[in-house]
Scaffold this active site. Structure first.
Site, PDB file in Angstrom:
ATOM      1  N   CYS A 108       0.795  -1.210   0.000  1.00  0.00           N
ATOM      2  CA  CYS A 108       0.000   0.000   0.000  1.00  0.00           C
ATOM      3  C   CYS A 108       0.836   1.272   0.000  1.00  0.00           C
ATOM      4  O   CYS A 108       0.482   2.266  -0.616  1.00  0.00           O
ATOM      5  CB  CYS A 108      -0.914   0.017   1.208  1.00  0.00           C
ATOM      6  SG  CYS A 108      -2.320  -1.061   1.004  1.00  0.00           S
ATOM      7  N   MET A 117      -0.228   3.950   5.847  1.00  0.00           N
ATOM      8  CA  MET A 117      -0.987   3.343   6.929  1.00  0.00           C
ATOM      9  C   MET A 117      -0.035   2.819   7.988  1.00  0.00           C
ATOM     10  O   MET A 117       1.029   2.320   7.690  1.00  0.00           O
ATOM     11  CB  MET A 117      -1.804   2.176   6.407  1.00  0.00           C
ATOM     12  CG  MET A 117      -2.767   2.574   5.329  1.00  0.00           C
ATOM     13  SD  MET A 117      -3.746   1.170   4.891  1.00  0.00           S
ATOM     14  CE  MET A 117      -2.483   0.121   4.254  1.00  0.00           C
ATOM     15  N   PRO A 258      -9.171   0.889   3.489  1.00  0.00           N
ATOM     16  CA  PRO A 258      -9.567   1.596   2.264  1.00  0.00           C
ATOM     17  C   PRO A 258      -8.442   2.365   1.567  1.00  0.00           C
ATOM     18  O   PRO A 258      -8.699   3.056   0.585  1.00  0.00           O
ATOM     19  CB  PRO A 258     -10.636   2.568   2.774  1.00  0.00           C
ATOM     20  CG  PRO A 258     -10.259   2.840   4.185  1.00  0.00           C
ATOM     21  CD  PRO A 258      -9.586   1.601   4.713  1.00  0.00           C
ATOM     22  N   CYS A 259      -7.200   2.225   2.005  1.00  0.00           N
ATOM     23  CA  CYS A 259      -6.162   3.122   1.488  1.00  0.00           C
ATOM     24  C   CYS A 259      -5.991   3.032  -0.020  1.00  0.00           C
ATOM     25  O   CYS A 259      -5.605   3.999  -0.655  1.00  0.00           O
ATOM     26  CB  CYS A 259      -4.832   2.863   2.185  1.00  0.00           C
ATOM     27  SG  CYS A 259      -4.156   1.245   1.813  1.00  0.00           S
ATOM     28  N   ARG A 260      -6.281   1.858  -0.599  1.00  0.00           N
ATOM     29  CA  ARG A 260      -6.083   1.747  -2.044  1.00  0.00           C
ATOM     30  C   ARG A 260      -7.395   1.615  -2.809  1.00  0.00           C
ATOM     31  O   ARG A 260      -7.390   1.374  -4.025  1.00  0.00           O
ATOM     32  CB  ARG A 260      -5.174   0.557  -2.350  1.00  0.00           C
ATOM     33  CG  ARG A 260      -3.687   0.918  -2.223  1.00  0.00           C
ATOM     34  CD  ARG A 260      -2.789  -0.266  -2.486  1.00  0.00           C
ATOM     35  NE  ARG A 260      -3.175  -1.030  -3.666  1.00  0.00           N
ATOM     36  CZ  ARG A 260      -2.863  -0.693  -4.917  1.00  0.00           C
ATOM     37  NH1 ARG A 260      -2.158   0.394  -5.157  1.00  0.00           N
ATOM     38  NH2 ARG A 260      -3.246  -1.437  -5.913  1.00  0.00           N
TER      39      ARG A 260
END
Lengths: 314, 362
Positions: A108, A117, A258-260
């Site tokens: 990520c 993150m 949800p970072c990507r």
């Protein structure tokens, strides 16, 4: 009404440019999901946790009691044993959608568009079996031996009209899959920071895994969130699926970070547009859930998509 | 009518409970902030829905919303939490005790009897026809050990016992019962019922299929309306009502997924049908869904024979019947735990104990 109550940082849609959703777009897409897939509902959740920027009765989406008949890990073993190609999607330009065995770009923090993150590495253990002990809990620890409190026979009368477990054995096919059924409550919240939906999993245990006859009429007990990782694609179990506080419900739940999400959604949208399909924003959650299915391949939630994704320019 | 010994007894798959973590958390805070050592029973709301997958049954689920914000207020005027198509509200009662000893000392038989009496009275008074969820009234006893964050609990889903039990004439997937036209019309009518916000959470209903294959779904209370209206006009109303329709079925949301057994809610429905409407041959529709839409392959149509219990020698030798206002049928319904007559226990220390939370967060 609804529109006035919604105030978000994003007023111009960045759906196609960045794969993200504004708050009002999330509500529109959620309404569409609920109407096309009625096993999903809007809920308002804990009053103390309500977000003022979402309508009171549309805080998050949930579908309950979704069966998960097999562990993702065993599915992948079979897939690898078959030397196989990916079963879920053919968008092989992205690791999240491509082969499970050989992820290409799942890290990520490579992604510059998004903040890094801190919480991603939840366990360095490679085997899923070790996860319960990592959290110091035995799977069965929840249920103390209550034998000394077993009631005398006269409490539950013998009743000819009550289906007994022995009858269930006779009636059920000898199907090992039933043995491994868990059920999930799958919920979708709006993540204001990443401007995307976020998926949460609450698992319920297959209590009678030792004796499936009893399981069929047996208890449905909350599953420790860590055990949920057995139902997550192993590429993601230690990286993108984390155990965190749910924004609307009490307790710790497993969640796909949800970072990507935005980047992945953007790629899916690009592929569609290159095929001449102009995706519409109210279909966002169908695309999103299709992508999430690659992370949790064995949880059979509903995202049926038997209609056009958008307007085709062809 | 004598029970045919060759016909199998209609057997019902027991209701299963599922308690969300939020329910226990809310009960804990209620106990700490409001209830204290007060052990008065609390009105709660359970939720269920028709079975929506061929492999798993639906459960009677308790959520945080199942508990009232102010228990004292709610008991006097119970207001069910709002439902939707995926969570039909069912009234229940919670007896939470202060010690494990008093939890185990609870007279479970009397509590079950008391709750089943309420169901019986609601059937007799006609209230259950107005609000059919009353037929699935349930009972929960618990001991919340707030020092250990563990919760001992036991559900009962009281079912009035037909004696002798109903026997089964026929039970098949609904898709084998109806013609293609009837099945299409019935699916459409069911989906419409499920999609309308006023009927989506009404779990018992009447189904009629006219000679032109057109299916209609009505509220239970319309049984009386049909009958009453007809009686004013022509005396043989009930007969005429049946004549008008080729098929008439008693429908219910069936949480059970098994192909050969209806779910538990049919039991009290049968008690209503035979005690209120004097019907001995009951054709029922166990309504089930797939992906949120009517699935007549999963749904069942059955025909059962009920011998209306005319009289039954009670312990004192007096013959009582279902017509006797004093009579209350026996009830069963304590939930088993892995087939055993034991309570359940869940420990939520991992998510509730502040010291453990601090450790895992570090």
């Amino acid at each position: 009404g609804t529109v006035e109550r919604i105030t978000g940082p994003r007023t111009v849609s960045a759906f196609k440019e960045k794969g993200v959703l504004s708050i009002s777009e999330f509500v529109v897409a959620g309404d569409n999901l609920v109407s096309k897939c009625p096993t999903w509902s809007w809920e308002s959740g804990e009053p103390s946790k309500r977000k003022s920027y979402l309508p009171v009765e549309k805080q998050y989406l949930i579908t309950r009691n979704v069966p998960c008949l097999r562990r993702a890990a065993s599915v992948e073993e079979e897939y690898e044993a078959a030397g196989g190609e990916i079963l879920l999607d053919n968008e092989d330009n992205d690791g999240w959608l491509a082969t499970h065995g050989k992820p290409k770009e799942t890290k990520c923090d490579d992604e510059e568009n998004f903040p890094s993150m801190e919480t991603l590495e939840i366990s360095k253990n490679k085997t899923i079996q070790s996860i319960p002990s990592y959290f110091g809990g035995e799977e069965e620890e929840d249920i103390p031996d209550m034998a000394e409190y077993e009631e005398p026979d006269n409490l539950i009368e013998t009743d000819a009209a009550t289906l007994q477990s022995s009858y269930l054995v006779v009636h059920e096919p000898d199907d090992d899959n039933i043995l491994r059924t868990r059920t999930y409550d799958v919920s979708i919240t709006y993540d204001k920071y990443y401007q995307t939906p976020r998926v949460w999993l609450t698992g319920y245990d297959e209590v009678g895994h030792r004796n499936y006859a009893l399981w069929l009429i047996s208890s449905r007990m909350l599953l420790q969130p860590e055990l949920v990782l057995e139902d997550v694609s192993q590429d993601h179990a230690h990286k993108t699926v984390t155990i965190e506080d749910h924004p609307h419900l009490p307790g710790k739940h497993a969640s796909v970070h949800p970072c990507r999400h935005g980047a992945v959604m953007k790629k899916i949208i690009d592929v569609l547009m290159s095929r001449g399909v102009e995706p519409e924003v109210d279909k966002y959650l169908f695309l999103f859930l299709k992508f999430v299915a690659s992370v949790i391949p064995t949880i059979e939630y509903d995202y049926t998509m038997d209609f056009d994704l958008g307007s085709s320019s062809n | 009518m004598a029970v045919n010994e060759n016909r199998p007894v209609l057997q019902f798959a027991p209701f299963q409970s599922a308690v969300d973590e939020g329910f226990w958390q809310k009960l804990s805070s209620l106990k700490l902030d409001t209830l204290g050592i007060d052990q008065s029973p609390i009105s709660i709301t359970g939720f269920y829905a028709p079975c929506s997958h061929a492999q798993v049954s639906n459960h009677l689920t308790l959520l945080a919303e199942s508990l009232p914000s102010d228990p004292s207020e709610q008991l006097s005027s119970p207001v069910l939490s709002r439902g939707n198509r995926n969570r039909c509200p069912v009234p229940g009662i919670l007896y939470n005790t202060n010690t494990l000893e008093s939890f185990h000392a609870i007279d479970k038989q009397s509590l079950l009897k008391a709750e089943s009496k309420k169901i019986w009275e609601d059937i007799r008074s006609g209230k259950a026809e107005e609000d059919s969820a009353l037929l699935s009234r349930f009972l929960l006893i618990s001991f919340a050990d707030l020092k250990k964050w563990s919760f001992h609990y036991w559900f009962a889903f009281p079912a009035l016992v037909l004696d002798p039990p109903a026997t089964l004439v026929d039970l098949r997937p609904a898709s084998q019962w109806f013609s293609v036209e009837e099945a299409e019309s019935l699916s459409a009518a069911c989906n419409e019922w499920r999609n309308s916000s006023s009927t989506a959470d009404v779990p018992f209903f009447l189904v009629s299929i006219a000679s032109n294959s057109r299916a209609t779904i009505r509220h239970l209370r319309d049984w009386e309306v049909c009958q009453g209206d007809g009686q004013k006009v022509r005396p043989k109303s009930l007969f005429a009502f049946f004549e008008k329709f080729i098929l008439f079925l008693f429908g219910l949301y069936d949480p059970c997924h098994l192909p050969n057994n209806p779910g538990w809610p049919l039991r009290n429905f049968l008690a209503l049908i035979c005690s209120r409407w004097n019907i001995e041959k009951v054709r029922f529709l166990c309504y089930r869904e797939n992906r949120g839409f009517a699935d007549l392959g999963l749904s069942l149509v059955g025909e059962a024979l009920i011998s209306v219990p005319q009289g039954r020698a009670a312990e004192n030798g007096v013959c009582l019947g279902w017509r006797d206002p004093q009579f209350v049928p026996n009830a069963v319904g304590w939930e088993l735990n892995r087939g055993k007559k034991v309570s359940r226990c869940i420990t939520l220390a991992q998510s509730m104990d502040p010291t453990r939370l601090a450790t895992t967060a570090a």
